[in-house]
Design an enzyme around this catalytic site. Structure first.
Site, PDB file in Angstrom:
ATOM      1  N   ASN A 157       0.882  -1.170   0.000  1.00  0.00           N
ATOM      2  CA  ASN A 157       0.000   0.000   0.000  1.00  0.00           C
ATOM      3  C   ASN A 157       0.916   1.215   0.000  1.00  0.00           C
ATOM      4  OD1 ASN A 157      -1.808   2.017   0.438  1.00  0.00           O
ATOM      5  ND2 ASN A 157      -2.789   1.071   2.208  1.00  0.00           N
TER       6      ASN A 157
ATOM      7  N   HIS B 178     -17.742   2.165   7.301  1.00  0.00           N
ATOM      8  CA  HIS B 178     -16.280   2.088   7.451  1.00  0.00           C
ATOM      9  C   HIS B 178     -15.840   3.423   8.032  1.00  0.00           C
ATOM     10  CE1 HIS B 178     -12.087   1.039   6.055  1.00  0.00           C
ATOM     11  NE2 HIS B 178     -11.991   2.331   6.279  1.00  0.00           N
TER      12      HIS B 178
ATOM     13  N   ARG C  26     -11.332  15.951   7.599  1.00  0.00           N
ATOM     14  CA  ARG C  26     -12.083  16.363   6.400  1.00  0.00           C
ATOM     15  C   ARG C  26     -13.486  16.820   6.778  1.00  0.00           C
ATOM     16  NH1 ARG C  26     -10.931  10.998   3.086  1.00  0.00           N
ATOM     17  NH2 ARG C  26      -8.924  10.711   4.065  1.00  0.00           N
TER      18      ARG C  26
ATOM     19  N   GLY D 128     -11.130   1.729  12.310  1.00  0.00           N
ATOM     20  CA  GLY D 128     -10.657   2.147  13.646  1.00  0.00           C
ATOM     21  C   GLY D 128     -11.752   2.549  14.616  1.00  0.00           C
TER      22      GLY D 128
ATOM     23  N   GLU E  46      -8.315  -5.207   4.622  1.00  0.00           N
ATOM     24  CA  GLU E  46      -8.124  -4.889   3.204  1.00  0.00           C
ATOM     25  C   GLU E  46      -6.913  -5.617   2.626  1.00  0.00           C
ATOM     26  OE1 GLU E  46      -8.655  -0.937   4.788  1.00  0.00           O
ATOM     27  OE2 GLU E  46      -9.540  -0.321   2.890  1.00  0.00           O
TER      28      GLU E  46
HETATM   29  P1  ADP Z   1      -7.341   5.003   8.663  1.00  0.00           P
HETATM   30  O1  ADP Z   1      -8.582   5.596   8.094  1.00  0.00           O
HETATM   31  O2  ADP Z   1      -6.174   5.943   8.662  1.00  0.00           O
HETATM   32  O3  ADP Z   1      -7.024   3.607   8.168  1.00  0.00           O
HETATM   33  P2  ADP Z   1      -8.140   3.693  11.133  1.00  0.00           P
HETATM   34  O4  ADP Z   1      -9.153   2.815  10.507  1.00  0.00           O
HETATM   35  O5  ADP Z   1      -6.968   3.074  11.783  1.00  0.00           O
HETATM   36  O6  ADP Z   1      -7.671   4.869  10.210  1.00  0.00           O
HETATM   37  O7  ADP Z   1      -8.920   4.557  12.254  1.00  0.00           O
HETATM   38  C1  ADP Z   1      -8.328   5.557  12.996  1.00  0.00           C
HETATM   39  C2  ADP Z   1      -9.370   6.114  13.957  1.00  0.00           C
HETATM   40  O8  ADP Z   1      -9.799   5.061  14.832  1.00  0.00           O
HETATM   41  C3  ADP Z   1      -8.879   7.255  14.841  1.00  0.00           C
HETATM   42  O9  ADP Z   1      -9.833   8.295  14.863  1.00  0.00           O
HETATM   43  C4  ADP Z   1      -8.809   6.601  16.195  1.00  0.00           C
HETATM   44  O10 ADP Z   1      -9.090   7.502  17.207  1.00  0.00           O
HETATM   45  C5  ADP Z   1      -9.913   5.586  16.124  1.00  0.00           C
HETATM   46  N1  ADP Z   1      -9.719   4.576  17.159  1.00  0.00           N
HETATM   47  C6  ADP Z   1      -8.772   3.620  17.251  1.00  0.00           C
HETATM   48  N2  ADP Z   1      -8.896   2.937  18.416  1.00  0.00           N
HETATM   49  C7  ADP Z   1      -9.942   3.490  19.078  1.00  0.00           C
HETATM   50  C8  ADP Z   1     -10.572   3.247  20.323  1.00  0.00           C
HETATM   51  N3  ADP Z   1     -10.147   2.275  21.143  1.00  0.00           N
HETATM   52  N4  ADP Z   1     -11.638   4.017  20.662  1.00  0.00           N
HETATM   53  C9  ADP Z   1     -12.066   4.992  19.851  1.00  0.00           C
HETATM   54  N5  ADP Z   1     -11.523   5.277  18.663  1.00  0.00           N
HETATM   55  C10 ADP Z   1     -10.480   4.540  18.276  1.00  0.00           C
END
Ligand code: ADP
Length: 402
Positions: A7, A208, A241, A331, A385
């Site tokens: 990626n 997502h 965003r 996330g 993914e």
């Molecule tokens: P990307 O879109 O960059 O792939 P991710 O899918 O890893 O990002 O998601 C990142 C988001 O997930 C961040 O906003 C982070 O705060 C949130 N996140 C990760 N772990 C937790 C958690 N335990 N509780 C709440 N939010 C979380």
């Protein structure tokens, strides 16, 4: 067969090496700050220690070379020789109208990705750098592209066209393409398997939500609408965003603040969303912590985020004339108990009933968080993914070898 998944971002390169005989990950890692001083390579062989190295990595070619060196390294490596890697799968962000599914990289595919740079100026050049760097370091190895927009190519015209002069679509292909398609497709398939129901009988809304976020309405297994548009700026409020806004704001603010096109683009992509409203962070963890501590800006950021997400769920239930399954992933979707709870508490009109104790469970398995009385199944399904990219690469390459 061993498959390397890449990626490639403009200054980063993430990788995972799969053994497709059992779909296990042999090693994974990341090169950050490519082209800047102090580039960082993080490499983690499965079961081994994470290695971090700082050096100067000026371009993707060197980044891939360093990754391959690590993969065959005597102590830190997992391969005897690079030739064990039979295929490489790349993530491509924008496939325009050409890529309707994953494809083997050939001259035409490369040309198309290059042509689409216009639509994804930040992302597609990075994917091309990854493909070229792979070719340079692993000549002759088969490559596949797995494209983020491909799953949404089934959207009907009424969903993908903007209500602007048709000439803009005819001349420049200005339309909605969506994103995160690999993830929406994957979690919807897992949802149907989990529920033991044919996907063609289900109305699914997949959420997502990570740093970027999008929702998809999946009717009978195909994407019929999704919240990101021509670019990943449309739709939900995200980490940095803005998501949906009145387009007339753009010329108005440009005029008032004397902003250039690049400046306004940067404002909407990098300085908006949760970050702008909370004033402290784009990270949902910090927003929920701030809210718990009584910070009014974090509370507002959270409320706006949840409200906009919930409105999209309502819109997609309307688009499909109902909803059987809501899936949370990425996330925030996988981890934020509190976001899921806030959203579901206000979907009772759809027949959603959350089971709070199920919602509070943390693990990495697909799971149900709705109660047995709920008319809509609400599921949490971790996305993967990279696994989809590895599978598609394996499928296409073994197809050609068979
Ligand atoms: P990307 O879109 O960059 O792939 P991710 O899918 O890893 O990002 O998601 C990142 C988001 O997930 C961040 O906003 C982070 O705060 C949130 N996140 C990760 N772990 C937790 C958690 N335990 N509780 C709440 N939010 C979380």
């Amino acid at each position: 067969m061993k498959v390397l998944v890449i990626n490639s971002g403009s200054s980063s390169l993430k990788y995972q090496l799969y053994d497709m005989t059992n779909e296990s990950v042999l090693a994974k890692g990341l090169v950050e700050r490519i082209g800047m001083d102090s580039s960082i390579l993080t490499h983690k062989p499965t079961g081994g220690e994470t290695i971090t190295e700082v050096s100067e990595i000026l371009e993707h070619n060197t980044a891939i070379r360093k990754v391959l060196d690590k993969l065959v390294h005597k102590e830190q490596g997992v391969l005897k020789s690079v030739t064990e890697i039979e295929a490489v799968g790349h993530r491509v962000v924008h496939g325009g109208e050409y890529f309707k599914e994953s494809m083997i990289v050939d001259r035409v595919a490369k040309e198309k990705i290059r042509e689409l740079i216009d639509l994804a100026p930040l992302h597609n050049p990075a994917a091309m750098m990854g493909i070229n760097a792979t070719e340079a370091n692993m000549p002759g190895v088969a490559q596949v592209v797995v494209v983020d927009t491909a799953f949404h190519q089934t959207m009907p015209e009424k969903a993908y066209l903007y209500a602007i002069p048709r000439v803009l679509y005819n001349k420049y292909k200005v339309r909605r393409y969506g994103a995160h398609g690999t993830s929406h497709q994957y979690v919807s398939r897992i949802a149907a398997e989990f529920l033991k129901k044919p996907i063609k009988d289900l109305k699914i809304i997949t959420c997502h939500i990570g740093n970027g976020g999008s929702l998809t309405a999946i009717l009978n297994g195909i994407s019929v609408d999704t919240s990101m548009g021509m670019t990943p700026l449309e739709g939900l409020m995200m980490g940095t965003r803005s998501g949906d806004l009145d387009p007339a704001i753009v010329p108005y603010v440009m005029n008032k603040e004397d902003l250039t096109v690049n400046e306004v683009n940067s404002m909407l992509n990098k300085h908006s969303g949760l970050l702008a409203i909370s004033g402290i962070s784009s990270d949902m963890r910090e927003i929920t912590d701030g809210r718990a501590a009584g910070d009014p800006n974090c509370t507002l950021a959270f409320d706006m985020y949840e409200y906009r997400l919930r409105k999209y769920i309502g819109a997609y239930a309307a688009a499909m004339n109902g909803v059987d399954v809501i899936v949370f992933t990425a996330g925030i979707g996988e981890n934020s108990i509190i976001v899921r709870e806030a959203v579901c508490e206000n979907l009772t009109y759809l027949g959603v009933e959350l089971d709070k104790s199920l919602n509070a469970i943390r693990n990495d398995d697909p799971r149900r968080i709705s109660s047995s009385n709920s008319k809509v199944e609400v599921l949490v399904i971790p996305t993967n993914e990279e696994l989809v990219i590895a599978r598609d690469t394996y499928r296409l390459i073994s197809g050609t070898q068979a």
